[in-house]
Write a protein that holds these residues in place. Structure first.
Motif: not given
Length: 393
Positions: A341-370
């Motif tokens: 998760l933090p590696l992906a955040e550094r790769c995509v930056g703030a731009r990648g965490l804006l919808q409609p990119e899927p990262f915000e949802r993916l990060h929430r789901d995986l963090t919760h499920y773990l």
């Protein structure tokens, strides 16, 4: 408290039969083919008030609803010990498509495995027929604090239920939840399969306000006043907690979690390729680290299949290492997800965490499920196991 009654007519209408998959390999192919479709639909069901109905119609149509059943029960045999790797791979692909769907499908699969392991032939045939008609199964085990489920004995071998379960995933849509309840007079914990379409529990929807995994409908389910017959009881008392089956099941939810981590990895790669950032040496280094982590997770699942196969006969001996190895798998994949998760955040930056990119949802789901219960305990238990001189391999 917001209380809502959800009855069987709220469940999706399904075809009277599902296609049959002939082999475990065919189930893997079906799940792999379905994963991109699940992923494309995931954003549309990312809400507490929405259930992935269409996605489960796709799973039924693909034959995956009955895949965990033995061939004699109309399934692909994914529950056989020799098909453990294929079972974990199917779960990984579904999780890669949508973690919420993967969580619910893992519960459906778990219930089918338990009913084959501990049920009578007549029960297994009846519940297999229910799955073939498209009914969704699940496992509800988490007790409501101070209001856990208990069984009151009635004449004729019947029982009245009292109490509630929390984190009852699929509540209102699961027609056959497998759950545990305390027997009278301290006789232990009894598994049962509730015909929830005929006897729906009372749902408290206010319980489920999660960070992620929103569409799993993991509400509080109050079972007070519902009655079951002897035909609904599954196995002897305390069968649900028998090892290595109870602890060994951790490999299954870990497989779904790894699928979520793979989705983060896949989307990070796609995002960088779309931006033309593939020549950046730091991005390359991060993607290399993510690739290493994902491949290590796949190797852990192969290890779970090779070294911790669980027998499908409740009376057969099992390797004492099965539960300990599954705890290693669970811990390793949790660490993999938390590193990806933090590696992906550094790769995509703030731009990648804006919808409609899927990262915000993916990060929430995986963090919760773990966030599975007792992570420190399960790793300490592995330490206890090896310190007693046992071999994991």
């Amino acid at each position: 408290m917001v209380v809502d009654f959800v009855r069987a007519d709220s469940s999706p209408t399904v075809a009277p039969a599902t296609p049959l998959l002939a082999t475990p390999a065919a189930a893997v192919q079906a799940a792999e083919a379905l994963a991109p479709r699940l992923f494309a639909q995931a954003a549309a069901t990312d809400a507490e008030a929405v259930f992935p109905t269409q996605e489960f119609d796709w799973l039924r149509a693909a034959g995956l609803f009955t895949a965990a059943l033995a061939p004699g029960l109309g399934g692909a045999g994914l529950g056989a010990p020799t098909a453990t790797e294929e079972l974990l791979t199917v779960l990984r692909h579904v999780g890669r498509g949508n973690l919420a769907v993967g969580r619910l499908y893992e519960g459906h699969t778990n219930a089918l495995l338990l009913m084959q392991l501990f049920g009578t032939p007549a029960q297994a045939a009846r519940w297999a027929a229910d799955a073939a008609t498209g009914l969704l199964f699940g496992v509800w085990n988490t007790e409501a604090p101070a209001h856990g489920v208990r069984l009151e004995a009635l004449p004729g071998g019947r029982y009245r239920l009292h109490g509630a379960k929390t984190f009852a995933s699929g509540a209102g849509y699961v027609a056959r939840p497998l759950l545990t309840g305390a027997l009278p007079d301290g006789q232990g914990w009894q598994m049962l399969v509730l015909p929830a379409d005929a006897q729906p529990p009372v749902l408290d929807r206010s319980f489920w306000r999660p960070l992620g995994m929103r569409s799993t409908a993991s509400h509080r389910a109050d079972l007070t006043g519902l009655e079951i017959g002897p035909e609904d009881l599954l196995g002897p008392p305390n069968a649900y907690y028998r090892q290595p089956w109870f602890g060994g099941g951790a490999s299954r939810f870990a497989a779904v979690q790894l699928g979520g981590a793979e989705a983060v990895y896949d989307e990070t790669r796609r995002f960088l390729q779309a931006l033309g950032r593939t020549d950046d040496p730091y991005q390359r280094q991060r993607l290399g680290q993510m690739a290493l982590l994902i491949e290590s997770g796949r190797q852990w699942l192969r290890g779970a299949a090779a070294h911790a196969i669980l027998p499908n006969d409740a009376g057969a001996p099992a390797s004492p290492a099965a539960g300990a190895y599954a705890n290693l798998v669970r811990t390793a994949i949790e660490q993999i997800g938390l590193a990806v998760l933090p590696l992906a955040e550094r790769c995509v930056g703030a731009r990648g965490l804006l919808q409609p990119e899927p990262f915000e949802r993916l990060h929430r789901d995986l963090t919760h499920y773990l966030r599975q219960p007792a992570p420190d305990f399960v790793l300490a238990d592995v330490g206890r196991f090896v310190l007693e001189g046992n071999d994991l391999y």
